[in-house]
Motif scaffolding. Structure first.
Motif, short mmCIF file in Angstrom:
data_model
loop_
_atom_site.label_atom_id
_atom_site.label_comp_id
_atom_site.label_asym_id
_atom_site.label_seq_id
_atom_site.Cartn_x
_atom_site.Cartn_y
_atom_site.Cartn_z
N THR A 41 0.83 -1.20 0.00
CA THR A 41 0.00 0.00 0.00
C THR A 41 0.86 1.25 0.00
O THR A 41 0.60 2.21 -0.75
CB THR A 41 -0.94 0.00 1.23
OG1 THR A 41 -1.73 -1.18 1.21
CG2 THR A 41 -1.84 1.22 1.22
N ALA B 140 1.40 4.29 -2.95
CA ALA B 140 1.42 5.74 -2.71
C ALA B 140 2.72 6.35 -3.24
O ALA B 140 2.72 7.44 -3.83
CB ALA B 140 1.27 6.02 -1.21
N LEU C 68 2.52 6.77 -6.97
CA LEU C 68 1.67 7.90 -7.31
C LEU C 68 2.47 9.20 -7.24
O LEU C 68 2.44 10.03 -8.16
CB LEU C 68 0.47 7.95 -6.37
CG LEU C 68 -0.46 9.16 -6.46
CD1 LEU C 68 -1.07 9.27 -7.84
CD2 LEU C 68 -1.54 9.07 -5.39
N VAL D 167 -2.77 1.52 -7.88
CA VAL D 167 -3.21 2.71 -7.16
C VAL D 167 -4.68 3.00 -7.41
O VAL D 167 -5.47 3.17 -6.46
CB VAL D 167 -2.37 3.94 -7.56
CG1 VAL D 167 -2.98 5.22 -6.99
CG2 VAL D 167 -0.93 3.80 -7.10
N THR D 168 -5.08 3.05 -8.68
CA THR D 168 -6.45 3.45 -8.99
C THR D 168 -7.45 2.40 -8.53
O THR D 168 -8.53 2.74 -8.04
CB THR D 168 -6.60 3.73 -10.49
OG1 THR D 168 -6.12 2.61 -11.26
CG2 THR D 168 -5.80 4.97 -10.89
N ALA E 76 -7.59 2.56 -4.65
CA ALA E 76 -8.28 3.78 -4.22
C ALA E 76 -9.78 3.62 -4.37
O ALA E 76 -10.55 4.03 -3.49
CB ALA E 76 -7.78 4.97 -5.04
N ARG E 77 -10.21 3.02 -5.47
CA ARG E 77 -11.64 2.81 -5.68
C ARG E 77 -12.22 1.90 -4.60
O ARG E 77 -13.30 2.14 -4.06
CB ARG E 77 -11.88 2.22 -7.07
CG ARG E 77 -13.36 1.97 -7.39
CD ARG E 77 -13.52 1.56 -8.83
NE ARG E 77 -12.75 0.36 -9.13
CZ ARG E 77 -12.49 -0.07 -10.37
NH1 ARG E 77 -12.94 0.61 -11.40
NH2 ARG E 77 -11.80 -1.18 -10.56
N ALA F 149 -11.17 1.57 -1.62
CA ALA F 149 -11.19 2.27 -0.34
C ALA F 149 -12.13 3.47 -0.34
O ALA F 149 -12.32 4.11 0.69
CB ALA F 149 -9.78 2.73 0.02
N VAL G 9 -11.57 6.22 -2.04
CA VAL G 9 -10.71 7.41 -2.04
C VAL G 9 -10.63 7.96 -3.46
O VAL G 9 -10.50 7.20 -4.42
CB VAL G 9 -9.30 7.06 -1.53
CG1 VAL G 9 -8.36 8.23 -1.66
CG2 VAL G 9 -9.37 6.60 -0.07
N VAL H 271 -8.63 9.86 -6.34
CA VAL H 271 -7.28 10.20 -6.78
C VAL H 271 -7.34 10.73 -8.21
O VAL H 271 -6.88 10.08 -9.15
CB VAL H 271 -6.31 9.00 -6.66
CG1 VAL H 271 -5.95 8.72 -5.23
CG2 VAL H 271 -6.90 7.74 -7.30
N GLY I 285 -4.05 10.92 -9.96
CA GLY I 285 -3.59 9.56 -10.20
C GLY I 285 -4.24 8.95 -11.42
O GLY I 285 -3.60 8.24 -12.21
#
Length: 293
Positions: free
Chosen positions: A169, A173, A176, A244-245, A248-249, A251, A253, A255, A258
């Motif tokens: 994780t 980050a 990114l 990352v993407t 993030a989805r 979670a 979140v 971005v 990103g």
């Protein structure tokens, strides 16, 4: 000193394995392309003919391969680590993969009598060569302590960041942030060149102020020289931004930058730049600007 099997001797894995051998560890390396074992052998290590051969007597198994399916194949595939390593073996996965895959593999490792930590790295090829990598480690605290002598031989900044999957994780980050820095550096240099500025002088003064960064220090000259020999390929950074993407989805979140960076990486690959260093994003800025080197 440990007996280490090192699986994956690419741009990053090869110098890391060499540094482990130079530190006095007994290192046996395996790579799908056999000639990649040559630097390790020259450093005093040995070449294995298979994963099974490499891990048979190892106390520690280190893995540095490109993606989640590759790690799964190394660990649970036919003739893989889980079927051939000794009980109690510590597995250090230096690869950058999906956090959920890491967590699942760590559970499977425990069930099979092994310990697995995720230890993705940052610093690129120079960091691997100079044993100066930043290593973000996920897993049990006792397994981190057990791995520390191995990690110390390849890294400089080594931090335990939480349970299994946490290292991945943090690495997501990291990727990114790095991608954003490379992209804006590329845009800045194309902008400066359009105005005929002495770009070498501009980079020097920018590096001394708030705009200074490790990315500027390592990547600006590659852009100025149009030298995009891979230290970390666009193909791999594209994979990381996908992690990352997606994460993030999951979670919830947002971005937005990103997502744009992921598309710019995809565009670079579509234009044939996937095998270049990620500083090759510079070429994409030139294309968008109607300028070519």
């Amino acid at each position: 000193m440990s007996t280490i099997a090192f699986i994956g001797l690419g741009i990053m894995g090869s110098p890391m394995a060499v540094n482990l051998a130079n530190a006095g560890h007994s290192v046996s390396g395996y790579n799908r392309t056999p000639d990649r074992t040559e630097p390790l052998v020259k450093a005093g290590g040995s070449a294995a003919d298979s994963i099974a051969d490499a891990v048979a007597e190892a106390d520690v198994v280190a893995i540095m391969v490109p993606d989640s399916p590759d790690v799964e194949e190394v660990l649970v595939g036919e003739d893989g680590v889980f079927d051939n390593a000794k009980p109690g073996t510590l597995i250090i996965d230096f690869s950058s993969i999906r956090p959920d895959v890491t967590a699942r593999l760590a559970t499977q490792a425990t069930e099979r009598g092994f310990a697995l930590i995720d230890a993705p790295v940052s610093g690129g090829e120079p960091g691997a060569i100079n044993a100066a990598l930043s290593i973000m480690v996920g897993g049990a605290a006792e397994d981190f302590e057990r791995a520390k002598p191995v990690l110390d031989a390849v890294g400089k900044t080594i931090v335990h960041v939480g349970p299994s999957g946490s290292g991945q994780t943090v690495k997501a980050a990291n990727q990114l942030i790095v991608a954003a820095n490379i992209q804006v550096l590329a845009e800045a240099i194309v902008f400066l060149e359009a105005y005929g500025v002495d770009t070498a002088a501009a980079v020097e003064v920018l590096g001394g102020g708030l705009a200074g960064s490790a990315v500027l220090n390592q990547k600006a000259q590659k852009m100025l020289d149009r030298n995009f020999d891979p230290g970390f390929r666009i193909d791999l950074h594209h994979k990381d931004l996908g992690i990352v993407t997606a994460a993030a989805r999951e979670a919830g979140v947002v971005v937005p930058l990103g997502a744009v960076l992921a598309q710019l990486m995809a565009s670079a690959r579509a234009n044939g730049d996937g095998g270049l260093d990620h500083s090759g994003l510079f070429r994409g800025v030139e294309r968008l600007s109607g300028r070519t080197s």
